[in-house]
Design an enzyme around this catalytic site. Structure first.
Site, PDB file in Angstrom:
ATOM      1  N   ASP A   7    -110.744  23.833  -5.144  1.00  0.00           N
ATOM      2  CA  ASP A   7    -110.426  24.300  -6.493  1.00  0.00           C
ATOM      3  C   ASP A   7    -110.295  23.056  -7.368  1.00  0.00           C
ATOM      4  O   ASP A   7    -109.242  22.424  -7.414  1.00  0.00           O
ATOM      5  CB  ASP A   7    -109.124  25.099  -6.490  1.00  0.00           C
ATOM      6  CG  ASP A   7    -108.748  25.593  -7.878  1.00  0.00           C
ATOM      7  OD1 ASP A   7    -109.653  25.856  -8.697  1.00  0.00           O
ATOM      8  OD2 ASP A   7    -107.532  25.722  -8.153  1.00  0.00           O
ATOM      9  N   GLU A  66    -115.069  26.344  -6.416  1.00  0.00           N
ATOM     10  CA  GLU A  66    -114.992  27.294  -7.525  1.00  0.00           C
ATOM     11  C   GLU A  66    -115.918  26.843  -8.641  1.00  0.00           C
ATOM     12  O   GLU A  66    -115.925  25.675  -9.026  1.00  0.00           O
ATOM     13  CB  GLU A  66    -113.561  27.407  -8.048  1.00  0.00           C
ATOM     14  CG  GLU A  66    -113.425  28.504  -9.101  1.00  0.00           C
ATOM     15  CD  GLU A  66    -111.999  28.704  -9.546  1.00  0.00           C
ATOM     16  OE1 GLU A  66    -111.455  29.774  -9.262  1.00  0.00           O
ATOM     17  OE2 GLU A  66    -111.430  27.786 -10.164  1.00  0.00           O
ATOM     18  N   ASP A 139    -102.881  26.126  -7.153  1.00  0.00           N
ATOM     19  CA  ASP A 139    -104.155  25.427  -6.917  1.00  0.00           C
ATOM     20  C   ASP A 139    -104.517  25.477  -5.431  1.00  0.00           C
ATOM     21  O   ASP A 139    -105.688  25.591  -5.067  1.00  0.00           O
ATOM     22  CB  ASP A 139    -104.066  23.954  -7.349  1.00  0.00           C
ATOM     23  CG  ASP A 139    -103.840  23.782  -8.836  1.00  0.00           C
ATOM     24  OD1 ASP A 139    -104.267  24.661  -9.597  1.00  0.00           O
ATOM     25  OD2 ASP A 139    -103.231  22.773  -9.228  1.00  0.00           O
TER      26      ASP A 139
END
EC number: 3.1.21.10
Length: 154
Positions: A7, A66, A139
């Protein structure tokens, strides 16, 4: 098979390594690559050095990241794009390819609802991996969810 979920962020980069063995999923490690400096070029170096450590310390088979999301602040989008570019290059140099998932795809895969909140994603991540303790910050949970999304597609 070990899957690294990433991420990307401009201050911290969440990461998670999930092992898939048949239908079984196990969280191997999750955490943050913390960015300490405020100078962009040094931040990018810190980020890629953190990835290098993960690559060296774990036998990772596949990587998922992501995809970029829309942000209201153009400066934030540009900075995040620079980080993603550096991360993408580092992954490509090490593995030759990687998979990308939008936040909507990740939410849909983990919760069944593409409009789920981060808290709902965190709840389902813990449930899917049978993790009892709290996983923070979000996160890290997002990185786990990204790895789980990729694992579902294998």
């Amino acid at each position: 098979m070990k899957i690294l979920g990433i991420d990307p962020g401009t201050r911290n980069c969440g990461y998670a390594i999930v092992e898939k063995n048949g239908r079984d999923l196990k969280l191997i490690e999750a955490g943050l690559i913390k960015i300490k400096t405020k100078i962009l070029q040094e931040q990018i170096v810190e980020m890629t050095e953190g990835l290098d450590l993960l690559f060296k310390n774990h036998k990772i088979d596949q990587v998922s990241i992501e995809d970029m999301f829309y942000a209201f602040n153009p400066k934030t989008v540009i900075k995040l794009a620079q980080f993603r570019g550096a991360i993408s290059l580092k992954i490509l140099q090490e593995f030759g390819n990687f998979s990308e998932y939008t936040p909507l795809q990740v939410k849909q895969a983990v919760t069944g609802n593409g409009k789920a909140t981060k808290e709902q994603v965190a709840f389902m991540v813990k449930r899917l991996l049978n993790v009892k303790k709290e996983i923070k910050p979000l996160d890290i949970t997002d990185a786990i969810a990204i790895a789980l999304t990729h694992a579902q597609r294998l």
